[in-house]
Design a protein around this motif. Structure first.
Motif, PDB file in Angstrom:
ATOM      1  N   THR A   1       0.992  -1.337   0.012  1.00 23.46           N
ATOM      2  CA  THR A   1      -0.079  -0.019   0.039  1.00 23.46           C
ATOM      3  C   THR A   1       1.007   1.170   0.101  1.00 23.46           C
ATOM      4  O   THR A   1       1.984   1.222   0.506  1.00 23.46           O
ATOM      5  CB  THR A   1      -0.788  -0.239   1.184  1.00 23.46           C
ATOM      6  OG1 THR A   1      -0.230   0.050   2.365  1.00 23.46           O
ATOM      7  CG2 THR A   1      -2.062  -1.164   1.137  1.00 23.46           C
ATOM      8  N   GLN A   2       0.342   2.202  -0.531  1.00 28.75           N
ATOM      9  CA  GLN A   2       1.014   3.562  -0.713  1.00 28.75           C
ATOM     10  C   GLN A   2      -0.157   4.600  -0.380  1.00 28.75           C
ATOM     11  O   GLN A   2      -1.090   4.666  -1.206  1.00 28.75           O
ATOM     12  CB  GLN A   2       1.640   3.799  -1.835  1.00 28.75           C
ATOM     13  CG  GLN A   2       2.310   5.321  -1.603  1.00 28.75           C
ATOM     14  CD  GLN A   2       3.480   5.357  -3.268  1.00 28.75           C
ATOM     15  OE1 GLN A   2       2.537   5.487  -4.212  1.00 28.75           O
ATOM     16  NE2 GLN A   2       4.520   5.644  -3.161  1.00 28.75           N
ATOM     17  N   GLY A   3       0.070   5.644   0.508  1.00 31.47           N
ATOM     18  CA  GLY A   3      -1.156   6.269   0.872  1.00 31.47           C
ATOM     19  C   GLY A   3      -1.969   5.824   1.833  1.00 31.47           C
ATOM     20  O   GLY A   3      -1.984   4.632   2.293  1.00 31.47           O
ATOM     21  N   THR A   4      -3.227   6.658   2.384  1.00 32.60           N
ATOM     22  CA  THR A   4      -3.978   6.141   3.316  1.00 32.60           C
ATOM     23  C   THR A   4      -5.515   6.388   2.933  1.00 32.60           C
ATOM     24  O   THR A   4      -5.725   7.209   1.966  1.00 32.60           O
ATOM     25  CB  THR A   4      -3.790   6.920   4.579  1.00 32.60           C
ATOM     26  OG1 THR A   4      -4.073   8.203   4.458  1.00 32.60           O
ATOM     27  CG2 THR A   4      -2.535   6.451   5.435  1.00 32.60           C
TER      28      THR A   4
ATOM     29  N   ASN B   1      11.294   1.032  -0.705  1.00 33.38           N
ATOM     30  CA  ASN B   1      11.155   2.099  -1.612  1.00 33.38           C
ATOM     31  C   ASN B   1      11.307   1.339  -3.165  1.00 33.38           C
ATOM     32  O   ASN B   1      12.295   0.380  -3.199  1.00 33.38           O
ATOM     33  CB  ASN B   1      12.584   2.866  -1.365  1.00 33.38           C
ATOM     34  CG  ASN B   1      12.400   4.056  -0.596  1.00 33.38           C
ATOM     35  OD1 ASN B   1      11.615   4.935  -0.526  1.00 33.38           O
ATOM     36  ND2 ASN B   1      12.888   3.739   0.593  1.00 33.38           N
ATOM     37  N   LEU B   2      10.362   1.817  -3.756  1.00 36.39           N
ATOM     38  CA  LEU B   2      10.174   1.193  -5.150  1.00 36.39           C
ATOM     39  C   LEU B   2      10.886   2.261  -6.344  1.00 36.39           C
ATOM     40  O   LEU B   2      10.583   3.227  -6.038  1.00 36.39           O
ATOM     41  CB  LEU B   2       9.017   0.855  -5.544  1.00 36.39           C
ATOM     42  CG  LEU B   2       8.288  -0.305  -4.607  1.00 36.39           C
ATOM     43  CD1 LEU B   2       6.735  -0.507  -5.328  1.00 36.39           C
ATOM     44  CD2 LEU B   2       8.920  -1.495  -4.513  1.00 36.39           C
TER      45      LEU B   2
ATOM     46  N   LEU C   1       5.853  -0.400 -14.180  1.00 32.83           N
ATOM     47  CA  LEU C   1       7.353   0.040 -14.097  1.00 32.83           C
ATOM     48  C   LEU C   1       7.609   1.129 -13.237  1.00 32.83           C
ATOM     49  O   LEU C   1       8.648   1.284 -12.452  1.00 32.83           O
ATOM     50  CB  LEU C   1       7.858  -0.294 -15.497  1.00 32.83           C
ATOM     51  CG  LEU C   1       9.369  -0.151 -15.497  1.00 32.83           C
ATOM     52  CD1 LEU C   1      10.050  -1.223 -14.803  1.00 32.83           C
ATOM     53  CD2 LEU C   1      10.137   0.016 -16.808  1.00 32.83           C
ATOM     54  N   ASN C   2       6.774   2.287 -13.551  1.00 34.62           N
ATOM     55  CA  ASN C   2       7.342   3.519 -12.960  1.00 34.62           C
ATOM     56  C   ASN C   2       6.543   3.733 -11.518  1.00 34.62           C
ATOM     57  O   ASN C   2       6.691   4.727 -11.070  1.00 34.62           O
ATOM     58  CB  ASN C   2       6.981   4.628 -13.933  1.00 34.62           C
ATOM     59  CG  ASN C   2       5.360   4.797 -14.382  1.00 34.62           C
ATOM     60  OD1 ASN C   2       4.429   3.830 -13.933  1.00 34.62           O
ATOM     61  ND2 ASN C   2       5.307   5.651 -14.955  1.00 34.62           N
ATOM     62  N   THR C   3       6.097   2.488 -11.159  1.00 36.84           N
ATOM     63  CA  THR C   3       5.823   2.865  -9.661  1.00 36.84           C
ATOM     64  C   THR C   3       6.702   2.833  -8.866  1.00 36.84           C
ATOM     65  O   THR C   3       8.150   2.481  -8.731  1.00 36.84           O
ATOM     66  CB  THR C   3       5.090   1.463  -9.097  1.00 36.84           C
ATOM     67  OG1 THR C   3       3.977   1.029  -9.907  1.00 36.84           O
ATOM     68  CG2 THR C   3       4.707   1.622  -7.590  1.00 36.84           C
ATOM     69  N   SER C   4       6.890   4.059  -8.037  1.00 35.32           N
ATOM     70  CA  SER C   4       8.019   4.526  -7.010  1.00 35.32           C
ATOM     71  C   SER C   4       7.558   4.929  -5.903  1.00 35.32           C
ATOM     72  O   SER C   4       6.193   4.993  -5.299  1.00 35.32           O
ATOM     73  CB  SER C   4       8.831   5.620  -7.774  1.00 35.32           C
ATOM     74  OG  SER C   4       7.899   6.651  -8.129  1.00 35.32           O
ATOM     75  N   GLY C   5       8.554   5.370  -4.891  1.00 33.02           N
ATOM     76  CA  GLY C   5       8.195   5.985  -3.509  1.00 33.02           C
ATOM     77  C   GLY C   5       8.174   5.033  -2.537  1.00 33.02           C
ATOM     78  O   GLY C   5       8.755   3.723  -2.623  1.00 33.02           O
TER      79      GLY C   5
END
Length: 260
Positions: A184-187, A248-249, A210-214
């Protein structure tokens, strides 16, 4: 232990809800779902766009780390694969353009729709199918009844993805299957989320754009009654769930978790 059993049964039900196209914000179960699977996190919010991505190979580290306990995948048959049709046991099944909940929905099918099985993803969690109106895409495996022919389908390396890889072992190094992890990322309702389940080798593969990051959080969310740590009463005594961790992705790391 009775309370733990009830918790697990509640948690397991959400495993199947993620793969169907329920209206956002509803808590009603889709028709035909097994009663032993549940989930504890907020409903998945799916993006409506796809990204430009490339194929990422699965490293050999996963294949070698559990050599003593690993269950091999079915060997390739000398007989040519013949596509067959199968129906989902649930209505409102999403057909996606890649094997994961963060990819675009190409169509939706009902339980009486014959789907032609063309292949399977690494990890066997998703199947590549064709609908009667010639839509091709990926469907979550738990929406089909068990059929030995499913694992005879050719392995297809999905394009346009990066892969987050994880491994779940017990304290003695034995693989634990049937455990669901959420990324998960965010809430809240704006959170991005993808899910993956451990296989017979304790491995889970989460396919991401592919460009999933953070920064993403990887958390245990559910366990199947069919897991090898559950008894005949769907109870696991003395279990300590693996703690969540942040990553970190993109990453090439094989995420390690311990089930105690």
């Amino acid at each position: 232990m009775k309370a733990i059993r009830v918790f697990i049964l509640i948690v397991c039900f959400g495993l199947l809800l993620n793969a169907c196209n329920l209206p956002l914000g509803t808590n009603s179960p889709a028709k035909g779902y097994p009663t032993e699977v549940i989930q504890t996190l907020e409903p998945i919010i799916f993006p409506t766009e796809t990204r430009s991505v490339v194929i990422v190979d699965i490293p050999s580290a996963i294949a070698t780390v559990t050599t003593a306990e690993a269950t091999p995948l079915p060997e390739a048959s000398a007989t040519a694969y013949v596509p067959f049709t199968i129906n989902s046991f649930a209505d409102g099944v999403n057909v996606r353009n890649n094997p994961g909940y963060l990819f675009q929905i190409r169509g939706m099918v009902q339980s009486d729709t014959p789907l032609t099985v063309l292949g399977r993803s690494p990890g066997n969690e998703w199947f590549y199918i064709q609908t009667p109106n010639k839509i091709h895409g990926w469907v979550f495996n738990k929406l089909f009844s068990e059929d030995v022919r499913l694992l005879q389908a050719p392995l297809i390396e999905p394009g346009e993805v990066q892969i987050v890889r994880g491994l779940l072992l017990d304290g003695a190094g034995k693989p634990i299957n049937g455990v669901q992890f959420a990324l998960t990322q965010g809430t809240g309702n704006n959170a991005s989320r993808n899910d993956a389940n451990t296989d017979e080798n304790g491995v889970f593969l989460a396919f991401m754009p592919l460009n999933t990051s953070g920064v993403w959080t990887v958390s245990y969310v559910a366990i199947s009654c069919e897991s090898n740590v559950m008894d005949a009463n769907c109870t696991s005594n003395g279990t300590v769930f693996p703690p969540s961790r942040e990553i970190n992705l993109p990453t090439d790391e094989v995420l390690s978790f311990t089930w105690r």
